[in-house]
Design a protein around this motif. Structure first.
Motif, PDB file in Angstrom:
ATOM      1  N   GLY A 254      42.496  -0.959  45.113  1.00 45.70           N
ATOM      2  CA  GLY A 254      41.944  -1.619  46.278  1.00 45.70           C
ATOM      3  C   GLY A 254      41.430  -0.577  47.251  1.00 45.70           C
ATOM      4  O   GLY A 254      41.740   0.614  47.134  1.00 45.70           O
ATOM      5  N   LEU A 255      40.615  -0.999  48.205  1.00 42.03           N
ATOM      6  CA  LEU A 255      40.135  -0.108  49.255  1.00 42.03           C
ATOM      7  C   LEU A 255      41.189  -0.089  50.361  1.00 42.03           C
ATOM      8  O   LEU A 255      41.482  -1.113  50.976  1.00 42.03           O
ATOM      9  N   VAL A 256      41.777   1.073  50.592  1.00 41.03           N
ATOM     10  CA  VAL A 256      42.891   1.188  51.524  1.00 41.03           C
ATOM     11  C   VAL A 256      42.368   1.148  52.959  1.00 41.03           C
ATOM     12  O   VAL A 256      41.406   1.847  53.319  1.00 41.03           O
ATOM     13  N   CYS A 257      43.013   0.320  53.769  1.00 38.56           N
ATOM     14  CA  CYS A 257      42.652   0.254  55.178  1.00 38.56           C
ATOM     15  C   CYS A 257      43.917   0.351  56.024  1.00 38.56           C
ATOM     16  O   CYS A 257      45.035   0.263  55.516  1.00 38.56           O
ATOM     17  N   ASP A 258      43.738   0.544  57.326  1.00 32.13           N
ATOM     18  CA  ASP A 258      44.887   0.629  58.219  1.00 32.13           C
ATOM     19  C   ASP A 258      45.205  -0.757  58.770  1.00 32.13           C
ATOM     20  O   ASP A 258      44.617  -1.764  58.374  1.00 32.13           O
ATOM     21  N   ARG A 259      46.151  -0.816  59.723  1.00 32.60           N
ATOM     22  CA  ARG A 259      46.583  -2.112  60.245  1.00 32.60           C
ATOM     23  C   ARG A 259      45.535  -2.768  61.124  1.00 32.60           C
ATOM     24  O   ARG A 259      45.722  -3.909  61.563  1.00 32.60           O
ATOM     25  N   HIS A 260      44.417  -2.079  61.361  1.00 34.21           N
ATOM     26  CA  HIS A 260      43.304  -2.646  62.108  1.00 34.21           C
ATOM     27  C   HIS A 260      42.141  -3.038  61.191  1.00 34.21           C
ATOM     28  O   HIS A 260      41.046  -3.306  61.689  1.00 34.21           O
ATOM     29  N   ALA A 261      42.369  -3.031  59.888  1.00 33.15           N
ATOM     30  CA  ALA A 261      41.355  -3.379  58.879  1.00 33.15           C
ATOM     31  C   ALA A 261      40.232  -2.361  58.807  1.00 33.15           C
ATOM     32  O   ALA A 261      39.151  -2.655  58.304  1.00 33.15           O
ATOM     33  N   ARG A 262      40.478  -1.131  59.253  1.00 33.34           N
ATOM     34  CA  ARG A 262      39.476  -0.062  59.178  1.00 33.34           C
ATOM     35  C   ARG A 262      39.657   0.704  57.877  1.00 33.34           C
ATOM     36  O   ARG A 262      40.779   1.097  57.527  1.00 33.34           O
ATOM     37  N   ALA A 263      38.575   0.906  57.144  1.00 33.90           N
ATOM     38  CA  ALA A 263      38.642   1.664  55.899  1.00 33.90           C
ATOM     39  C   ALA A 263      39.105   3.081  56.178  1.00 33.90           C
ATOM     40  O   ALA A 263      38.709   3.700  57.171  1.00 33.90           O
ATOM     41  N   LEU A 264      39.944   3.597  55.282  1.00 29.41           N
ATOM     42  CA  LEU A 264      40.442   4.958  55.427  1.00 29.41           C
ATOM     43  C   LEU A 264      39.704   5.899  54.491  1.00 29.41           C
ATOM     44  O   LEU A 264      39.382   5.546  53.349  1.00 29.41           O
ATOM     45  N   GLY A 265      39.450   7.104  54.990  1.00 29.13           N
ATOM     46  CA  GLY A 265      38.866   8.134  54.147  1.00 29.13           C
ATOM     47  C   GLY A 265      39.930   8.790  53.290  1.00 29.13           C
ATOM     48  O   GLY A 265      41.127   8.527  53.426  1.00 29.13           O
ATOM     49  N   THR A 266      39.501   9.661  52.397  1.00 26.25           N
ATOM     50  CA  THR A 266      40.456  10.353  51.533  1.00 26.25           C
ATOM     51  C   THR A 266      41.412  11.235  52.326  1.00 26.25           C
ATOM     52  O   THR A 266      42.479  11.607  51.826  1.00 26.25           O
ATOM     53  N   ASP A 267      41.058  11.563  53.571  1.00 29.49           N
ATOM     54  CA  ASP A 267      41.947  12.346  54.430  1.00 29.49           C
ATOM     55  C   ASP A 267      42.945  11.475  55.180  1.00 29.49           C
ATOM     56  O   ASP A 267      43.759  11.984  55.952  1.00 29.49           O
ATOM     57  N   GLY A 268      42.859  10.155  54.980  1.00 32.77           N
ATOM     58  CA  GLY A 268      43.777   9.239  55.633  1.00 32.77           C
ATOM     59  C   GLY A 268      43.344   8.774  57.004  1.00 32.77           C
ATOM     60  O   GLY A 268      44.030   7.954  57.620  1.00 32.77           O
ATOM     61  N   ALA A 269      42.228   9.251  57.499  1.00 32.44           N
ATOM     62  CA  ALA A 269      41.741   8.856  58.825  1.00 32.44           C
ATOM     63  C   ALA A 269      40.772   7.687  58.708  1.00 32.44           C
ATOM     64  O   ALA A 269      40.038   7.557  57.718  1.00 32.44           O
ATOM     65  N   PRO A 270      40.729   6.798  59.717  1.00 33.53           N
ATOM     66  CA  PRO A 270      39.770   5.693  59.686  1.00 33.53           C
ATOM     67  C   PRO A 270      38.335   6.199  59.682  1.00 33.53           C
ATOM     68  O   PRO A 270      38.004   7.169  60.368  1.00 33.53           O
ATOM     69  N   VAL A 271      37.492   5.539  58.896  1.00 39.37           N
ATOM     70  CA  VAL A 271      36.079   5.884  58.837  1.00 39.37           C
ATOM     71  C   VAL A 271      35.345   5.027  59.863  1.00 39.37           C
ATOM     72  O   VAL A 271      35.378   3.794  59.772  1.00 39.37           O
ATOM     73  N   PRO A 272      34.702   5.624  60.848  1.00 33.17           N
ATOM     74  CA  PRO A 272      34.048   4.833  61.898  1.00 33.17           C
ATOM     75  C   PRO A 272      33.023   3.854  61.328  1.00 33.17           C
ATOM     76  O   PRO A 272      32.231   4.195  60.445  1.00 33.17           O
ATOM     77  N   GLY A 273      33.052   2.629  61.837  1.00 35.13           N
ATOM     78  CA  GLY A 273      32.023   1.657  61.503  1.00 35.13           C
ATOM     79  C   GLY A 273      32.172   0.973  60.165  1.00 35.13           C
ATOM     80  O   GLY A 273      31.256   0.267  59.744  1.00 35.13           O
ATOM     81  N   ILE A 274      33.303   1.154  59.471  1.00 31.15           N
ATOM     82  CA  ILE A 274      33.504   0.493  58.179  1.00 31.15           C
ATOM     83  C   ILE A 274      34.850  -0.230  58.200  1.00 31.15           C
ATOM     84  O   ILE A 274      35.891   0.395  58.411  1.00 31.15           O
ATOM     85  N   VAL A 275      34.805  -1.540  57.977  1.00 29.62           N
ATOM     86  CA  VAL A 275      36.014  -2.360  57.955  1.00 29.62           C
ATOM     87  C   VAL A 275      36.090  -3.106  56.623  1.00 29.62           C
ATOM     88  O   VAL A 275      35.110  -3.183  55.873  1.00 29.62           O
ATOM     89  N   VAL A 276      37.260  -3.651  56.349  1.00 30.89           N
ATOM     90  CA  VAL A 276      37.536  -4.261  55.042  1.00 30.89           C
ATOM     91  C   VAL A 276      38.179  -5.628  55.255  1.00 30.89           C
ATOM     92  O   VAL A 276      38.960  -5.810  56.202  1.00 30.89           O
TER      93      VAL A 276
END
Length: 398
Positions: A254-276
């Motif tokens: 699955g595409l991993v996201c945080d508790r705000h539904a923001r997609a996470l990069g491979t570094d674990g940080a949210p990617v701006p402007g991309i939600v899931v």
């Protein structure tokens, strides 16, 4: 984001995609809104496909989702092939490229296919076209083989029996739904199938099909031969993330996201402007363990899409997605309703178990704490469980 920018692209003409679009407009977005869908159809609801539509108790209008008035540019019958995060573009099959300022990933999941060659009468069940084809065949004297007695497989069997079709239901586990709901609920569901005349075969698998170019049946792992004119593979589904390979996003079944539904990069940080949103997402929940959860439930798609859309528009004040999950299934006049995470429990409390009367009441606990519940035709009891779970979740630090 304004009407003059590249706009928001929603990849996935799904329930989650449609609800995200509606939420974006409701929260004030007036810019360009483009939806990419692999199917040629406008978004539709999937639960009615294996229920009312297949049972012939309703027509296709029961599955329609409202999309008029949302100002959407539809790109249907096209698949997203590649995501370029730095370039802010989505490449489609055929080579077209869509720029975006905001992206909603709502590509859902794909049914797991049969892992080998098979006759043409062996298929999967996921789309409106799948439902149309199977509905046409049911009730006409064909014998149906359903491989997998999970939620979908069980509903297919029930709808087919309701149409007078002979059904063989094959399940590798000792009971249907054992991994999701445990053995007590599994035996309850098994009793419903057998009382309806379904030939339920547990602890066995389909080894091969017979008939060559035209299906005549299957040989099971115990050597039993069963007759069938058509077969549906209902062995679960996998999130559609293949098009995201190499995009720098974190993929873990699955595409991993945080508790705000923001997609996470491979570094674990949210990617701006991309939600899931929806069943493509793997997301954190206090009761789901360290790997988070992937859910294919209707309510999850609706609720996560709302949070994803809101946070895409207002990233400085992100809302948290931390629901009490819920889902339902209809089998032979029994509505099974569940809340929480029954699959993560270590103990169960059975308060009622009456397959003949269609009544069930099970509480699921982990480390002594309620984490889920399941009822059959007991909506009042389910509401009480939901309230308990919501209260418990509210005590968990955000």
């Amino acid at each position: 984001m304004t009407a003059g920018d590249a706009g928001i692209v929603v990849v996935g003409a799904s329930l989650a995609g449609q609800r995200a679009c509606a939420a974006l407009r409701r929260h004030g977005y007036r810019g360009r809104l483009t939806v990419v869908g692999a199917e040629p159809h406008l978004p539709y609801d999937r639960p009615p496909l294996s229920k009312e539509l297949l049972a012939a108790t309703a027509d296709e209008s029961a599955a329609a989702l409202p999309s008029a008035g949302l100002g959407i540019d539809w790109v249907l019958g096209r698949r997203a092939r590649r995501l370029d995060v730095p370039g802010r573009t989505v490449e489609l099959d055929g080579g077209d490229v869509l720029p975006f300022t905001g992206l909603v990933v709502a590509t859902g999941s794909a049914p797991n296919p049969w892992p080998g060659t098979h006759p043409p009468e062996v298929g999967v069940f996921r789309t409106l076209d799948d439902a149309r084809a199977l509905r046409h065949r049911l009730g006409g004297g064909d014998r149906l083989l359903v491989i997998g007695a999970g939620f979908l497989g069980g509903e297919l069997a029930a709808a087919a029996r309701g149409r007078g079709t002979s059904v063989e239901l094959v399940e590798a586990q000792p009971q249907p739904l054992r991994s999701a709901l445990g053995p007590v609920a599994g035996e309850f569901v098994a009793a419903l199938h057998r009382a309806a005349g379904v030939s339920l075969r547990t602890r066995t698998r389909v080894g091969s099909f017979t008939g060559g170019h035209r299906l005549t049946g299957a040989i099971l792992s115990d050597g039993t031969r069963v007759a069938a004119d058509l077969a549906v593979v209902a062995l679960g589904a996998s999130p559609r993330t293949g098009w995201l390979a190499g995009a720098g996003l974190r993929i873990n079944r699955g595409l991993v996201c945080d508790r705000h539904a923001r997609a996470l990069g491979t570094d674990g940080a949210p990617v701006p402007g991309i939600v899931v949103a929806g069943d493509v997402a793997r997301w954190p929940h206090p009761w789901a363990g360290p790997d988070g959860a992937v859910l294919g439930h209707w309510t999850h798609a609706v609720e996560q899409a709302e949070v994803a859309a809101r946070n895409l528009l207002d990233p400085a004040h992100p809302a948290t997605y931390r629901p009490v999950p819920s889902f339902w299934s209809d089998l032979y006049g029994v509505r099974l309703r569940a809340v929480g995470f029954p699959a993560f429990a270590d103990t169960v409390e059975v308060h009622e178990n009456d397959p003949d009367g269609g009544r069930l009441d099970i509480a699921y606990r982990r480390d002594g704490e309620l984490v889920g519940a399941l009822t059959g035709n007991r909506p009042g009891r389910l509401a009480a469980y939901r309230a308990q779970l919501a209260e418990a979740l509210g005590r968990v630090p955000a």
